[in-house]
Write an enzyme that holds these catalytic residues in place. Structure first.
Site, PDB file in Angstrom:
ATOM      1  N   ARG A 153       0.812  -1.227   0.000  1.00 30.99           N
ATOM      2  CA  ARG A 153       0.000   0.000   0.000  1.00 30.99           C
ATOM      3  C   ARG A 153       0.842   1.273   0.000  1.00 30.99           C
ATOM      4  O   ARG A 153       0.478   2.277   0.576  1.00 30.99           O
ATOM      5  CB  ARG A 153      -0.966   0.017   1.190  1.00 30.99           C
TER       6      ARG A 153
ATOM      7  N   LYS B   8       2.798   2.186  -5.179  1.00 30.09           N
ATOM      8  CA  LYS B   8       3.605   1.771  -6.338  1.00 30.09           C
ATOM      9  C   LYS B   8       2.752   1.392  -7.537  1.00 30.09           C
ATOM     10  O   LYS B   8       3.051   1.788  -8.657  1.00 30.09           O
ATOM     11  CB  LYS B   8       4.583   0.665  -5.960  1.00 30.09           C
TER      12      LYS B   8
ATOM     13  N   ALA C 246      -0.582  -9.379 -15.340  1.00 30.97           N
ATOM     14  CA  ALA C 246      -0.844  -9.691 -13.936  1.00 30.97           C
ATOM     15  C   ALA C 246      -0.217 -11.035 -13.602  1.00 30.97           C
ATOM     16  O   ALA C 246      -0.367 -12.000 -14.353  1.00 30.97           O
ATOM     17  CB  ALA C 246      -2.348  -9.725 -13.685  1.00 30.97           C
TER      18      ALA C 246
ATOM     19  N   HIS D 157      -7.736  -4.224  -8.018  1.00 26.64           N
ATOM     20  CA  HIS D 157      -6.814  -3.776  -9.068  1.00 26.64           C
ATOM     21  C   HIS D 157      -7.533  -3.655 -10.412  1.00 26.64           C
ATOM     22  O   HIS D 157      -7.279  -2.719 -11.177  1.00 26.64           O
ATOM     23  CB  HIS D 157      -5.617  -4.726  -9.189  1.00 26.64           C
TER      24      HIS D 157
END
Length: 174
Positions: A10, A13, A32, A48
Site C-alpha cells: 500500500r 507503487k 498480472a 486492481h
C-alpha cells in the site's frame, strides 16, 4: 525504456505505475502475475481490476513471464507487470529450484532486448526484520537479489513510500 517501481504494501507503487502508463500515450498491456488462490487474493485482484482502464489489454502469467513478455513485445506500446514479488512467490511455491533459476535468468536476458517500454512493479521486502521460517527468509533473499539485478538493468528506479515516489535512478531514455 525499463522502469522498476518498488515499495512496501500500500505504498502507492501500483497507482504510480498505472498513472505513468496512462500518461505515456501508448497502448498498454497489463501483465498480472497474481493467482486467485484464496478469497482475500480474489478481492485484491478485483480491486486492481477496478483501478485499471477497461481498454488496457490484460494478460495473466504467473510463471513464464519472460516468454510472455517476448510474445507480447512490439514497438509503440507499454507493458506494465504487476507484480514481480507475486511472480517470485509463484516460482518458490512451485518447489522447483531449477525452474525458478531458469525463469529469473530468462527475465534478466529478455528485458534489455524488448522494444516495448516496460514498467515492473515489485514489493520491497528487505526493510523489515529478518522473517521467521525458512521459506520466508528465502523469499526475502531471492526478492533482494532480483531487485538488485533489475535495478542495474533498469533505466529508471523509483521507490514509493506513503504515495510519494522517490527517484533512486534516472538515466536518459535516448
Amino acid at each position: 525504456m525499463l522502469q522498476l517501481i518498488l515499495g512496501g504494501a500500500r505504498s502507492g507503487k501500483s497507482r504510480l505505475a498505472e498513472q505513468t502508463a496512462k500518461e505515456s500515450g501508448l497502448s498498454v498491456v497489463y501483465v498480472a502475475t497474481a493467482q486467485a488462490l484464496d478469497e482475500e487474493m480474489q478481492q485484491r485482484i478485483v480491486h486492481h481490476q477496478q483501478q485499471r482502464p477497461e481498454h488496457w489489454y490484460l494478460c495473466e502469467e504467473p510463471i513464464f513471464l519472460a516468454d510472455k513478455l517476448r510474445q507480447l513485445d512490439q514497438e509503440n506500446q507499454l507493458i506494465l507487470v504487476d507484480c514481480l514479488t507475486l511472480w517470485l512467490s509463484n516460482l518458490l511455491l512451485a518447489e522447483d529450484l531449477a525452474l525458478q533459476q531458469q525463469q529469473v535468468e530468462k527475465l534478466f536476458d529478455v528485458l534489455p532486448k524488448l522494444k516495448s517500454k516496460i514498467i515492473l512493479v515489485s514489493n520491497e521486502t528487505g526493510l523489515g526484520v529478518v522473517p521467521m521460517g525458512e521459506i520466508n527468509r528465502r523469499f526475502v533473499d531471492e526478492a533482494g537479489r532480483l531487485h538488485q539485478v533489475l535495478g542495474q538493468l533498469a533505466h529508471k528506479v523509483v521507490f514509493c513510500v506513503a504515495g510519494f515516489p522517490m527517484i533512486l535512478k534516472a538515466e536518459n531514455e535516448d
